[in-house]
Scaffold this motif. Structure first.
Motif, PDB file in Angstrom:
ATOM      1  N   GLY A 144       2.531 -23.346  18.440  1.00 16.66           N
ATOM      2  CA  GLY A 144       1.753 -24.372  19.118  1.00 16.66           C
ATOM      3  C   GLY A 144       0.387 -23.865  19.530  1.00 16.66           C
ATOM      4  O   GLY A 144      -0.639 -24.533  19.343  1.00 16.66           O
ATOM      5  N   TRP A 342       7.988 -30.474  22.455  1.00 15.33           N
ATOM      6  CA  TRP A 342       7.003 -31.061  21.552  1.00 15.33           C
ATOM      7  C   TRP A 342       7.182 -32.563  21.348  1.00 15.33           C
ATOM      8  O   TRP A 342       6.221 -33.277  21.066  1.00 15.33           O
ATOM      9  N   ASN A 389       1.576 -30.935  15.061  1.00 23.73           N
ATOM     10  CA  ASN A 389       2.894 -30.813  15.690  1.00 23.73           C
ATOM     11  C   ASN A 389       3.999 -31.498  14.896  1.00 23.73           C
ATOM     12  O   ASN A 389       5.177 -31.157  15.046  1.00 23.73           O
TER      13      ASN A 389
END
Length: 505
Positions: A144, A342, A389
């Motif tokens: 990330g 996420w 993502n």
């Protein structure tokens, strides 16, 4: 299992400094790809006008690159699991630069489109391989953070490209051809930096590529694009021509699936579609790809053809979307690394995308800029949160030896969505403009508004303003599809190592 696979299954830890050094060459490489792609955005109305072409050529100059990027990405991804990633990314950089130079030397629409195909093949390698290499070096829990860096670099370079392109076009002694030449010096720098900074294990497996599958995939995607480009202009959406083309696309797709089921090394592994997270992420990515490429393409055209702005000013006016994308990408990446969560971010991102597209649906010639800026900010924030993502969610679900195929497959469907979306929306826009002008505008040459007589200029600007709002209205349902997919994705905790995960979910 190859030597490379073994190395990836239990990688030696890398420090933050070592990772940044390795990423430096990749960032220079992606700079070349993004610059050469986005620098053309604001120049396209001028290019198409100089080549005396119409809206269909405008659309195909974009979709030619997107199509070749789409169909080549799975091949590059498969190669990444078999041979040296460093050699592959250098080769893709050379191919991309060659296509850029050939584009700048093109003397007509056909040659330009062909050169853009070459450019797209190289871009497919750059975009797919960079994500694979990053995932190879860094565990999902830390991805990330670095994906956020990548997104920020992507956004900043995307904002610089249109501005540079606008300045080049508006500089008489340069001209639009330098939009394609400007990336060549950076490509040389990228090759040197990659050679010095990128150090990865080298695979020792034999190269097996499913060329039959790749050919069928290319044919099916190309036929589908031909349909969405010509439908509504050369023939009706509901017509025998549409039926024949769609029937051919379906047959080619079925043949592709049959070949992939028997292929020893399928270009698009069908096992991916047995994992719920992968299927939902791919579907969401396909829908979001439409928003990404449609906004970039048609907002620039709107500013120039509906508001009469110069290419440079059009680049400046698009900054809210790009800067918000950079901000969102960086912040979202850090949040995911800190929390390991996420899915909530993906939900927020898709809601913002839907909101931004809905607001852009009210666009017409007289829309105040503040309203457009708010819409672009919402869209940019949503894209910044979701683009990297969604890939991360898939990478977290597969073993390291499957990263290349999985990552490139997500990229494939996202770019496919963008390609089909740009082509279909371009056909829709051309049909709307033709209807509003009461003429076959889709087949005529696009002109610079400033060169038209005042009454005609007002009609053209009004037509493009209304048509732009219409195409964004058609994009909203796709964003809602992406939202539904994200809601049904099961959140799996991010791995803290690159060890092979347990059975896919």
């Amino acid at each position: 299992m190859t030597a490379e696979t073994t190395a990836r299954a239990d990688p030696a830890p890398m420090t933050h400094k070592q990772i940044l050094q390795a990423l430096s060459g990749l960032y220079v490489g992606i700079f070349v790809a993004i610059l050469s792609s986005t620098v053309v955005t604001n120049a396209l109305p001028t290019i198409v006008a100089d080549l005396h072409a119409g809206q269909s050529v405008y659309t195909w100059v974009i979709t030619a690159t997107l199509l070749s990027t789409t169909v080549s990405s799975p091949v590059w991804g498969k190669l990444a699991d078999l041979v040296s990633k460093k050699l592959l990314i250098q080769a893709s950089l050379v191919i991309f630069t060659a296509g850029s130079v050939l584009s700048g030397l093109s003397s007509g629409p056909g040659l330009l489109i062909a050169a853009r195909v070459v450019q797209g093949i190289g871009a497919g390698g750059l975009l797919a391989l960079i994500q694979v290499i990053i995932a190879t070096m860094i565990p999902p829990r830390e991805l990330g953070r670095y994906s956020g860096y990548f997104g920020a670099v992507f956004a900043v370079e995307t904002s610089a490209g249109p501005l540079i392109g606008g300045l080049i076009v508006d500089t008489d002694w340069l001209g639009w051809r330098w939009c394609f030449f400007v990336g060549a010096p950076f490509a040389v720098v990228a090759l040197v930096v990659l050679q010095k900074t990128l150090k990865l294990p080298v695979a020792k497996g034999s190269v097996k590529i499913d060329w039959a599958g790749a050919a069928l995939l290319t044919a099916a995607a190309s036929l589908l694009l031909i349909w969405v480009t010509l439908a509504g202009d050369d023939y009706a959406w509901l017509s025998w021509q549409s039926a024949v083309i769609l029937g051919g696309t379906l047959l080619l797709t079925l043949a592709f699936v049959a070949v992939e089921r028997r292929a020893a090394a399928p270009v698009l592994p069908l096992w991916l579609f047995r994992t719920r997270t992968v299927v939902l992420a791919i579907t969401a990515g396909l829908a979001i790809g439409v928003a990404l490429y449609a906004a970039t393409t048609y907002l620039s055209q709107y500013f120039q053809l509906a508001e009469g702005k110069s290419p440079t000013v059009a680049g400046i006016l698009a900054l809210p979307q790009i800067l918000s994308l950079a901000l969102a990408s960086t912040i979202a990446g850090r949040i995911i690394t800190a929390t390991g969560r996420w899915k909530p971010l993906l939900v927020v991102g898709t809601v913002l995308i839907a909101g931004g597209l809905a607001l852009l649906g009210f666009t017409d010639r007289d829309t105040p800029y503040w309203q457009l800026a708010v819409a672009m900010i919402l869209l940019g924030l949503g894209l910044g949160i979701t683009l990297q993502n969604l890939v991360l969610a898939v990478q977290n679900q597969v073993s390291p030896r499957e990263l290349g195929a999985a990552t490139s497959s997500v990229s494939f469907f996202r770019t496919l969505g963008g390609t089909i979306g740009v082509s279909a929306l371009g056909a829709l826009l051309a049909g709307q403009v033709a209807h509003l002008l009461g003429a076959s505008a889709g087949g005529g040459a696009l002109s610079r508004p400033a060169e038209l007589p005042a009454p005609v200029r007002a009609m053209v600007e009004n037509a493009y303003g209304q048509a732009t709002g219409t195409i964004f209205q058609y994009s909203v349902p796709l964003a809602l599809v992406a939202l539904v997919c994200v809601l049904f994705i099961r959140e799996v905790p991010l791995r803290t190592t690159n060890a092979v995960p347990e059975a896919s979910r």
